[in-house]
Design a protein around this motif. Structure first.
Motif, PDB file in Angstrom:
ATOM      1  N   LEU A  36      17.830  26.246  -7.664  1.00 11.11           N
ATOM      2  CA  LEU A  36      16.868  25.269  -8.141  1.00 11.11           C
ATOM      3  C   LEU A  36      17.385  24.489  -9.346  1.00 11.11           C
ATOM      4  CD1 LEU A  36      13.237  25.961  -7.773  1.00 11.11           C
ATOM      5  CD2 LEU A  36      13.917  24.771  -9.832  1.00 11.11           C
ATOM      6  N   ILE A  37      17.315  23.173  -9.281  1.00 10.52           N
ATOM      7  CA  ILE A  37      17.780  22.297 -10.355  1.00 10.52           C
ATOM      8  C   ILE A  37      16.634  21.355 -10.710  1.00 10.52           C
ATOM      9  CG2 ILE A  37      19.399  20.438 -10.932  1.00 10.52           C
ATOM     10  CD1 ILE A  37      21.296  22.364 -10.214  1.00 10.52           C
ATOM     11  N   VAL A  38      16.347  21.152 -11.986  1.00 15.01           N
ATOM     12  CA  VAL A  38      15.286  20.234 -12.370  1.00 15.01           C
ATOM     13  C   VAL A  38      15.922  18.964 -12.926  1.00 15.01           C
ATOM     14  CG1 VAL A  38      13.310  19.878 -13.893  1.00 15.01           C
ATOM     15  CG2 VAL A  38      13.664  22.102 -12.794  1.00 15.01           C
ATOM     16  N   VAL A  39      15.517  17.838 -12.387  1.00 10.50           N
ATOM     17  CA  VAL A  39      16.122  16.559 -12.754  1.00 10.50           C
ATOM     18  C   VAL A  39      15.011  15.634 -13.251  1.00 10.50           C
ATOM     19  CG1 VAL A  39      17.654  14.726 -11.924  1.00 10.50           C
ATOM     20  CG2 VAL A  39      17.643  16.932 -10.771  1.00 10.50           C
ATOM     21  N   THR A  40      15.340  14.792 -14.200  1.00  8.17           N
ATOM     22  CA  THR A  40      14.332  13.824 -14.649  1.00  8.17           C
ATOM     23  C   THR A  40      14.977  12.520 -15.065  1.00  8.17           C
ATOM     24  OG1 THR A  40      12.463  13.442 -16.121  1.00  8.17           O
ATOM     25  CG2 THR A  40      14.316  14.622 -17.059  1.00  8.17           C
ATOM     26  N   ALA A  41      14.179  11.480 -14.992  1.00  6.94           N
ATOM     27  CA  ALA A  41      14.574  10.192 -15.557  1.00  6.94           C
ATOM     28  C   ALA A  41      13.310   9.579 -16.116  1.00  6.94           C
ATOM     29  CB  ALA A  41      15.178   9.290 -14.481  1.00  6.94           C
ATOM     30  N   LEU A 158       3.833  25.200  -5.101  1.00  2.00           N
ATOM     31  CA  LEU A 158       5.284  25.033  -5.218  1.00  2.00           C
ATOM     32  C   LEU A 158       6.098  25.992  -4.341  1.00  2.00           C
ATOM     33  CD1 LEU A 158       5.676  24.249  -9.038  1.00  2.00           C
ATOM     34  CD2 LEU A 158       6.057  22.690  -7.120  1.00  2.00           C
ATOM     35  N   PRO A 159       5.787  27.293  -4.327  1.00  5.54           N
ATOM     36  CA  PRO A 159       6.623  28.189  -3.506  1.00  5.54           C
ATOM     37  C   PRO A 159       6.664  27.775  -2.037  1.00  5.54           C
ATOM     38  CG  PRO A 159       5.247  29.469  -4.992  1.00  5.54           C
ATOM     39  CD  PRO A 159       4.795  28.051  -5.105  1.00  5.54           C
ATOM     40  N   ALA A 160       5.505  27.379  -1.479  1.00  4.70           N
ATOM     41  CA  ALA A 160       5.493  26.979  -0.064  1.00  4.70           C
ATOM     42  C   ALA A 160       6.332  25.728   0.135  1.00  4.70           C
ATOM     43  CB  ALA A 160       4.057  26.738   0.407  1.00  4.70           C
ATOM     44  N   LEU A 161       6.286  24.801  -0.815  1.00  4.52           N
ATOM     45  CA  LEU A 161       7.058  23.564  -0.683  1.00  4.52           C
ATOM     46  C   LEU A 161       8.559  23.851  -0.789  1.00  4.52           C
ATOM     47  CD1 LEU A 161       4.954  21.056  -2.824  1.00  4.52           C
ATOM     48  CD2 LEU A 161       4.804  21.536  -0.392  1.00  4.52           C
ATOM     49  N   LEU A 162       8.905  24.763  -1.683  1.00  5.82           N
ATOM     50  CA  LEU A 162      10.326  25.066  -1.862  1.00  5.82           C
ATOM     51  C   LEU A 162      10.899  25.838  -0.675  1.00  5.82           C
ATOM     52  CD1 LEU A 162      10.262  25.887  -5.666  1.00  5.82           C
ATOM     53  CD2 LEU A 162      11.617  24.084  -4.586  1.00  5.82           C
TER      54      LEU A 162
END
Ligand SMILES: Cc1ncc(COP(=O)(O)O)c(C=O)c1O
Length: 766
Positions: A36-41, A158-162
């Motif tokens: 899992l990687i969290v990205v933002t802009a 979130l868990p179901a989506l991931l």
């Protein structure tokens, strides 16, 4: 193992002290899943603390959203699971499209978290990116869309989506949860946040709270609203939407999105695809942005507060306002307009009414309303604007309910093409085929307008077929000579006609035998009314007819399409030679049917004349063509039977608890009748008293429970609650001898009496 992992959890929770719930959820998911990687802009507000715990698994790409999506694509290809925080749905969608089309990656397993969607974009101003986001994102193949109602909903999803390799666009919300989620962690399911059956409000995100507020306000107006949190507009939980369309009178789509392309479009697309007709009311932004402001101001200005939503729904339902409600009212309703119309009618209309059961003689004069202006579902409003739960339902025809959207739409569609024509209309053939397929033994079918038309034709056909003249009958069959001759209201009927009719008693085979001889053309009866048929009774009548060469005619005005789709013949397994239908078949439009054996109906080819100008009138046929499949699809006979049993059992239970033995609820489940024991109380006075007390509680009633599909369990519970209050008071008046003086108007009258004249009995044995 347990010690180690609980130590880790302890450490983790120390590390995450001060994190918001969403940040904490991401940190915990990342701790469990190294991919899992969290990205933002430019969208960091909700995840400011994460870099501290995620280290190089947190990437901030500055402002370049398209670059960010490209980076996420690369990471995903290297087995990572990026969660990307973006502001601009449009740029995100464009970037995604580039990747999909130019690079050829179809389904990136990326979660795209949209920062300030819908009305939450107040800080940035409402760019189209915020209020067109669903329309933009749902165009991307394979993209799912999650619109959680609150932060708890988001985190639980979130868990179901991931676990799912599809990409998903998430409309971020940080609102705290204000209710318990019935289906946490199942984002693909619509949540029924509150139940109701007049309208269904389909909504998502922060508007679920406003919908609940609107629901409470609608309830105060007598409108029950179901609130559905549509957490995933794509892919949609279609069964839940279709169930709402079937169960309620109107769907309301409520969204902080442009009307085009969002929830309204998604729901309408489904209905069209499924071939389901429903009234859908959009509450959305129509082709314009809103002006930025703080959320409460935006809601109020755009008409999205609970109060405004309720007002918009009530205006669409077009419910007239009056004093009386379906509730315990302090006084009898004001019926001034009813009275003034009645005064005019008395000068002009003999008898005052066209249908005896609807006239003042059957309602407590001075208390009961006399003229109704409109109806919806199982509710009606009188000309003074008072509202009632209707237990009479137009004396039978409203099998689905007032203003059923499916039937009304079919009528409107036909109206656009014409009502009555110079030649036959195709609907005559189509509806005849529907009846043939639904009704046992309907080898031939003819139409007319009233029940009396059909029973009259049945008698004439039976007389022609058997070459005999006598008729034996049992219950009510219409206003024509041969039946009314058996009552005390038969003035104007030739004595010769009277001589040809004999009567018998229901469930009494001896009386049937006494009424039938070899001159009898037919026996006509309702297969069941107040009592169920005793075992062998209907078979016995069939046998007596066969022994005497008489035909058996079922008058299925009440049983047809109600007891079962194929009526009493299907329900009781007894075959009639001819059967007559009306009432339930066209949900309120005037249509009657004579159906039966081909050889008997053959008499209508030439010998028997049965034609009328309006026989093939197309609005009623269109209504029947819509009603019959709906009766089947909505399982109306089964539903009415179940609800009828609830009423019957509930009534019996109340009587048991009160120790009352002089009243009971009798009849077939779909249509029960409250009867009073004449040895204990004058039934007309008792009926009048119950009626006047029910009117004060907003229930229109004349002794029957003529159930329609539109009657809800809540309506029946309400009615039973009324009985629970009224019956003890009635018992008190009976004991004290004060019943007559407790009436606030003129009591109801008898309709007519049957004349039992033994001299008219036939005598010739087979
Ligand atoms: C059993 C039965 N048969 C016949 C009729 C006559 O139907 P209509 O009033 O449509 O002529 C009725 C009317 O209530 C009925 O209940």
């Amino acid at each position: 193992m347990t010690t180690v992992s609980s130590e880790r959890a302890g450490e983790r929770s120390r590390d995450l002290a001060g994190f918001g719930p969403y940040e904490r959820a991401l940190a915990e998911l990342a701790a469990d899943d190294p991919r899992l990687i969290v990205v933002t802009a430019e969208n960091r507000a909700a995840i400011r603390k994460l870099p501290g715990v995620l280290g190089d698994r947190f990437i901030d790409v500055g402002v370049a959203e398209q670059t960010m999506i490209g980076m996420a694509a690369g990471l995903a290809l290297r087995g990572r699971r990026p969660i990307v925080h973006a502001l601009a749905a449009f740029l995100t969608m464009r970037a995604y499209e580039f990747i999909r089309t130019d690079i050829g990656i179809g389904r990136l397993p990326v979660l795209l978290v949209g920062g300030v969607p819908g009305f939450l974009s107040d800080a940035n101003g409402p760019t189209h990116q915020a209020i067109e986001d669903i329309a933009l994102m749902r165009g991307i193949p394979g993209m799912k869309i999650l619109c959680p109602a609150d932060e708890a909903d988001l985190i639980a999803s979130l868990p179901a989506l991931l676990a799912d390799p599809s990409p998903c666009y998430i409309r971020y919300t940080a609102a705290p949860a204000t209710w318990q989620h019935p289906l946490p962690g199942q984002p693909h399911r619509i949540e029924t946040v509150a139940d109701g059956d007049d309208v269904a409000i389909l909504t998502f995100g922060l508007l679920v709270g406003e919908a609940l507020d609107a629901r409470a306000r609608l309830a105060a107006e007598g409108v029950s609203a179901r609130v559905l949190s549509v957490r995933m507009p794509k892919p949609l939980d279609e069964p839940a939407v279709l169930a709402a369309a079937a169960d309620t009178r109107m769907l309301v789509t409520l969204e902080d999105h442009l009307q085009a392309g969002g929830l309204y479009s998604i729901v309408c697309e489904l209905l069209v695809r499924a071939g389901v007709r429903a009234d859908v009311m959009p509450i959305a932004l129509a082709e314009r942005w809103f002006r930025p402001a703080l959320l409460p101001d935006v809601l109020a200005r755009e008409g999205f507060t609970g109060a405004q939503i309720a007002g918009r729904i009530l205006a669409r339902l077009d419910i007239p306002r009056g004093g009386n409600r379906v509730a315990r009212n302090a006084a009898d309703p004001v019926i001034a307009r009813s009275r003034s119309l009645w005064a005019r009618a008395r000068q002009l209309i003999p008898g005052g009414t066209q249908t005896l059961a609807k006239g003042p003689g059957q309602h407590v004069e001075g208390v009961a309303p006399m003229y109704l202006a409109r109806g919806r579902g199982a509710r009606v409003w009188d000309v003074d604007g008072n509202e009632y739960l209707d237990m009479t339902m137009a004396v039978g025809p409203l099998s689905l309910g007032y203003a059923d959207p499916v039937v009304d739409e079919a009528i409107r569609a036909q109206l656009a093409d014409g009502i009555t024509f110079s030649l036959m209309h195709p609907l005559e053939v189509e509806v005849a085929e529907l009846i043939r397929d639904a009704v046992p033994g309907a080898e031939r079918v003819r139409f007319s307008k009233t029940g009396a038309d059909a029973t009259s034709a049945a008698i004439r056909v039976a007389r022609a077929f058997t070459d005999r003249e006598r008729v034996a009958c049992c219950g009510y069959h219409g206003w024509h000579d041969w039946y009314i001759a058996t009552t005390d209201r038969g003035a104007g009927i030739p004595a010769t006609t009277r001589e040809l009719v004999s009567t018998f008693d229901y469930n009494d085979l001896d009386s049937v035998r006494a009424a039938v001889d070899v001159d009898t053309a037919c026996v006509i009866l309702e297969p069941t009314v107040v009592q169920p048929p005793d075992p062998g009774f209907l078979d016995g009548v069939r046998r007596i007819c066969d022994e005497h060469g008489a035909l058996l005619v079922f008058d299925e005005m009440w049983t047809g399409f109600r007891l079962a789709l194929g009526g009493a013949q299907q329900a009781f397994g007894v075959r009639a030679d001819l059967a007559c239908y009306s009432k339930a078949i066209a949900n309120g439009m005037p249509l009657s049917v004579l159906a039966g054996r081909a050889d008997v109906m053959q008499k209508l080819e030439r010998d028997v004349f049965f034609y009328t100008t309006f026989g093939g009138e197309a609005l009623s046929l269109a209504a029947a063509a819509a009603t019959i499949p709906e009766l089947r699809r909505r399982e109306v006979p089964q539903t009415l039977a179940a609800r009828g049993r609830t009423l019957r059992d509930g009534y019996a239970q109340i009587c048991r608890e009160l120790g009352i033995a002089w009243t009971r609820c009798a009849g077939m489940d779909a249509r029960t009748l409250v009867v009073f024991d004449a040895s204990a109380v004058d039934p007309l006075l008792a009926r009048s008293y119950v009626q006047q007390e029910l009117i004060r509680r907003g229930v229109l009633w004349s002794g029957f429970h003529n159930l329609s599909w539109a009657h809800r369990d809540s309506d029946l519970a309400y009615l039973l609650g009324c009985y629970r209050e009224i019956l003890p008071a009635l018992a008190g008046h009976i004991t004290a001898g004060t019943l007559a003086s407790a009436l606030r108007g003129r009591p109801v009258e008898p309709v007519f009496r049957r004349i039992g004249n033994p001299e008219r009995r036939p005598t010739r044995a087979p």
